[in-house]
Design a protein around this motif. Structure first.
Motif, PDB file in Angstrom:
ATOM      1  N   LYS A   1      75.487 -26.479 -60.908  1.00 30.75           N
ATOM      2  CA  LYS A   1      76.373 -25.324 -60.841  1.00 30.75           C
ATOM      3  C   LYS A   1      76.567 -24.867 -59.398  1.00 30.75           C
ATOM      4  O   LYS A   1      75.609 -24.568 -58.683  1.00 30.75           O
ATOM      5  CB  LYS A   1      75.813 -24.171 -61.675  1.00 30.75           C
ATOM      6  N   ASN A   2      77.820 -24.879 -58.976  1.00 30.45           N
ATOM      7  CA  ASN A   2      78.196 -24.479 -57.602  1.00 30.45           C
ATOM      8  C   ASN A   2      77.563 -25.367 -56.536  1.00 30.45           C
ATOM      9  O   ASN A   2      77.392 -24.938 -55.390  1.00 30.45           O
ATOM     10  CB  ASN A   2      77.823 -23.012 -57.344  1.00 30.45           C
ATOM     11  N   LYS A   3      77.201 -26.600 -56.901  1.00 33.59           N
ATOM     12  CA  LYS A   3      76.604 -27.529 -55.943  1.00 33.59           C
ATOM     13  C   LYS A   3      77.341 -28.853 -55.982  1.00 33.59           C
ATOM     14  O   LYS A   3      77.945 -29.219 -56.989  1.00 33.59           O
ATOM     15  CB  LYS A   3      75.116 -27.753 -56.254  1.00 33.59           C
TER      16      LYS A   3
ATOM     17  N   PHE B   1      80.033 -50.589 -74.742  1.00 34.27           N
ATOM     18  CA  PHE B   1      80.124 -49.138 -74.666  1.00 34.27           C
ATOM     19  C   PHE B   1      79.192 -48.679 -73.547  1.00 34.27           C
ATOM     20  O   PHE B   1      78.160 -49.302 -73.301  1.00 34.27           O
ATOM     21  CB  PHE B   1      79.688 -48.496 -75.981  1.00 34.27           C
ATOM     22  N   GLN B   2      79.555 -47.585 -72.883  1.00 33.65           N
ATOM     23  CA  GLN B   2      78.709 -47.122 -71.793  1.00 33.65           C
ATOM     24  C   GLN B   2      78.353 -45.656 -71.945  1.00 33.65           C
ATOM     25  O   GLN B   2      79.204 -44.829 -72.273  1.00 33.65           O
ATOM     26  CB  GLN B   2      79.400 -47.346 -70.443  1.00 33.65           C
ATOM     27  N   LEU B   3      77.079 -45.369 -71.707  1.00 34.09           N
ATOM     28  CA  LEU B   3      76.614 -43.999 -71.577  1.00 34.09           C
ATOM     29  C   LEU B   3      76.619 -43.700 -70.077  1.00 34.09           C
ATOM     30  O   LEU B   3      75.790 -44.233 -69.327  1.00 34.09           O
ATOM     31  CB  LEU B   3      75.203 -43.847 -72.158  1.00 34.09           C
ATOM     32  N   ILE B   4      77.565 -42.909 -69.657  1.00 29.71           N
ATOM     33  CA  ILE B   4      77.714 -42.609 -68.229  1.00 29.71           C
ATOM     34  C   ILE B   4      76.505 -41.818 -67.734  1.00 29.71           C
ATOM     35  O   ILE B   4      75.971 -40.963 -68.457  1.00 29.71           O
ATOM     36  CB  ILE B   4      79.009 -41.813 -67.994  1.00 29.71           C
ATOM     37  N   HIS B   5      76.087 -42.097 -66.517  1.00 34.13           N
ATOM     38  CA  HIS B   5      74.959 -41.339 -65.954  1.00 34.13           C
ATOM     39  C   HIS B   5      75.288 -39.848 -66.030  1.00 34.13           C
ATOM     40  O   HIS B   5      76.343 -39.411 -65.542  1.00 34.13           O
ATOM     41  CB  HIS B   5      74.715 -41.744 -64.502  1.00 34.13           C
ATOM     42  N   PRO B   6      74.432 -39.041 -66.665  1.00 32.20           N
ATOM     43  CA  PRO B   6      74.753 -37.629 -66.881  1.00 32.20           C
ATOM     44  C   PRO B   6      75.106 -36.851 -65.613  1.00 32.20           C
ATOM     45  O   PRO B   6      75.981 -35.975 -65.648  1.00 32.20           O
ATOM     46  CB  PRO B   6      73.478 -37.076 -67.527  1.00 32.20           C
ATOM     47  N   ALA B   7      74.454 -37.168 -64.496  1.00 31.86           N
ATOM     48  CA  ALA B   7      74.753 -36.438 -63.261  1.00 31.86           C
ATOM     49  C   ALA B   7      76.161 -36.754 -62.767  1.00 31.86           C
ATOM     50  O   ALA B   7      76.907 -35.857 -62.349  1.00 31.86           O
ATOM     51  CB  ALA B   7      73.726 -36.780 -62.180  1.00 31.86           C
ATOM     52  N   VAL B   8      76.556 -38.030 -62.808  1.00 34.11           N
ATOM     53  CA  VAL B   8      77.902 -38.414 -62.391  1.00 34.11           C
ATOM     54  C   VAL B   8      78.925 -37.846 -63.368  1.00 34.11           C
ATOM     55  O   VAL B   8      79.993 -37.366 -62.967  1.00 34.11           O
ATOM     56  CB  VAL B   8      78.035 -39.948 -62.303  1.00 34.11           C
ATOM     57  N   TYR B   9      78.582 -37.877 -64.647  1.00 35.34           N
ATOM     58  CA  TYR B   9      79.495 -37.379 -65.678  1.00 35.34           C
ATOM     59  C   TYR B   9      79.762 -35.888 -65.502  1.00 35.34           C
ATOM     60  O   TYR B   9      80.924 -35.447 -65.463  1.00 35.34           O
ATOM     61  CB  TYR B   9      78.895 -37.641 -67.062  1.00 35.34           C
ATOM     62  N   VAL B  10      78.702 -35.099 -65.388  1.00 34.58           N
ATOM     63  CA  VAL B  10      78.862 -33.644 -65.260  1.00 34.58           C
ATOM     64  C   VAL B  10      79.606 -33.299 -63.976  1.00 34.58           C
ATOM     65  O   VAL B  10      80.483 -32.428 -63.959  1.00 34.58           O
ATOM     66  CB  VAL B  10      77.500 -32.938 -65.301  1.00 34.58           C
TER      67      VAL B  10
END
Length: 509
Positions: free
Chosen positions: A59-61, A93-102
């Motif tokens: 958030k905000n980063k 199918f791909q589970l995108i890295h959560p940090a890149v996704y968010v």
């Protein structure tokens, strides 16, 4: 030409397009676990906690302040392989890295960027001769978002195709070969900002097209060909490129003076309605040229013309199912009828529906005869049509109850695993086999190969490569073990309930 309604009311649909949302609403929608992962997994796989924690941390980063360059590392995303045909075709199918996704969601849904995207789609959708019916939608009822999306296809493609038979004599069908895997990431910037602007501002980090392009490269080791499949966010990004192709096609046809036609598109599937075949051929030629400029091409084996608009409004497998025998009072004969349909139309949508209906019927049977034979037939259907495996797993889980001993059930599960392991890329199959085998202590030898199964077993397993993440709190949040909801797993029952495998279970049961 009769005037057709271009929009249906929310009350009638009980859904809304993501393009009707504010930037804040769109962010919330994309961060839903159901939007992050549209892969059919058992309900104890939960991504909500990870997404929420990562969103709070970022958030905000800027992600760049908490990491090195992810594109310099392999396996940033996690690929879950699913067999397509029981042979050698497969879909990653791909589970995108959560940090890149968010991070990407945050940038796409920033108010200025979201305005650019929505305005661009308005431009894509200006032509009255085109109807794009695959924009992601949110359910406004108890219905799942994915179920609402499926109904969007039925109402928009099948039903409108039937209605268009009143106006047009011919329909041409076409689709794009390996659409997601073929999308050139730079074309996303072209689509959002036009090619000249994109090329003159190729290093502009404020341009949302560039942000999306670079983010996809970051999660795919710098590759510029292909976007991940398996999330609603990537479905929208695919629509950006395909909408741009629609715009270019519209401009080509206007320049050529071709005006008497109507096109329905659902993602990479086109239906072109015309009143003479020469016009249809000219449109397909123009479409081919528009797609080539984006690095895409039509699948010639699936491109065909029909003069029977009504019959070709339904997919071939569905039409055959409607015309054939669908049911028998004898349970085994009923399943054999479905099996025969599956041999003619492997992996078809109508086959999944038929198996779902059979599972519902089976839930009302107190003691079926020949449960072992029924299991054998169901497994053979799954073998030829891997798309049916979740519902086949549900059927097998019901039938296992009627076998005499735990040892007999383990023996059957061993044979099921052995047969289905004959074809490659069976990760999704193993996930569902583990779901039904866990209760009987079943473990295949030498063990499950799928890493998601390892997480269920409590093994230390990495889904996403976190070596590029430098911030300790972010790395801790993206801990693969947190994917498993242990409480939900403990609540699982031996018989797979309808809601796990049937999108419309809330309306049918």
């Amino acid at each position: 030409m009769a005037k057709r309604p271009t929009k249906r009311t929310k009350a009638a649909n009980k859904e809304r397009s993501v393009l009707e949302m504010t930037s804040d609403e769109a962010r919330e929608f994309f961060l839903k676990p159901e939007s992050y992962c549209s892969i059919e997994l058992p309900p104890y796989f939960q991504f909500g906690k990870i997404l929420t924690d990562v969103a709070d941390i970022l958030k905000n980063k800027q992600l760049a302040a908490m990491s090195s360059k992810p594109r310099d590392y392999e396996s940033v995303n996690y690929s879950l392989l699913s067999n397509k045909d029981g042979r050698h075709a497969w879909r990653p199918f791909q589970l995108i890295h959560p940090a890149v996704y968010v991070s990407l969601v945050d940038q796409i849904t920033a108010s200025n960027n979201w305005r650019v995207i929505r305005d661009r789609f308005k431009k894509f959708h200006e032509s009255k001769n085109f109807a794009c019916l695959s924009i992601p939608v949110q359910s406004l009822s108890k219905r799942k978002d994915m179920a609402a999306q499926i109904l969007q296809w039925w109402q928009g493609i099948e039903q409108q195709s039937i209605e268009l038979a009143m106006e047009y004599e011919y329909v041409f069908h076409a689709d794009i070969t390996d659409c997601y895997a073929s999308i050139y990431t730079h074309s996303i910037t072209w689509a959002l900002h036009d090619k000249k602007v994109a090329k003159s501002k190729r290093n502009d980090r404020t341009l949302i097209g560039n942000v999306i392009d670079w983010s996809i490269q970051d999660m795919r080791h710098g590759q510029t060909n292909g976007i991940p499949q398996g999330s609603v966010l990537m479905d929208l990004i695919a629509e950006i490129v395909l909408g741009y192709a629609d715009l270019q096609l519209s401009e080509r046809l206007e320049k050529a003076g071709i005006t008497e036609y109507h096109i329905l598109r659902y993602r990479d599937d086109y239906r072109v309605f015309v009143n003479n075949p020469q016009t249809g051929e000219a449109i397909l030629k123009a479409l081919t040229e528009a797609l080539i400029g984006l690095g895409l091409k039509l699948n010639t084996s699936k491109t065909y013309e029909s003069q029977s608009v009504i019959s070709s409004s339904l997919k071939t497998d569905k039409w055959a199912w409607l015309r054939g025998r669908q049911w028998d009072e004898n349970l085994q004969k009923h399943l054999l009828i479905i099996h025969a349909h599956g041999l003619d139309y492997p992996n078809a949508g109508s086959l999944v529906i038929a198996m779902t209906d059979f599972n519902r019927r089976l839930s009302q049977v107190k003691r079926p005869q020949t449960p072992r034979a029924l299991i054998s037939i169901a497994v053979d259907i799954a073998y030829s049509s891997p798309r049916t495996f979740p519902v086949c797993a549900a059927i097998i889980s019901r039938l296992l109850r009627f076998l005499g001993t735990k040892a007999e059930r383990v023996q059957i599960l061993t044979m099921v695993h052995r047969k289905l392991s004959r074809f490659p890329n069976t990760g999704l199959m193993e996930v569902w086999l583990q779901r039904i085998g866990h209760f009987y202590g079943f473990k295949p030898k030498p063990g499950y190969g799928e890493r998601l199964c390892h997480l269920v077993e409590g093994k230390k397993t990495m889904l996403w490569n976190n070596d590029w993440v430098t911030a300790k709190e972010l790395k801790a949040a993206v801990n693969s073990a947190r994917v498993i909801d242990k409480v939900a797993f403990r609540k699982m029952k031996p018989v797979v309930p309808p809601f796990e495998v049937d999108m419309f279970a809330s309306e049918r049961y």
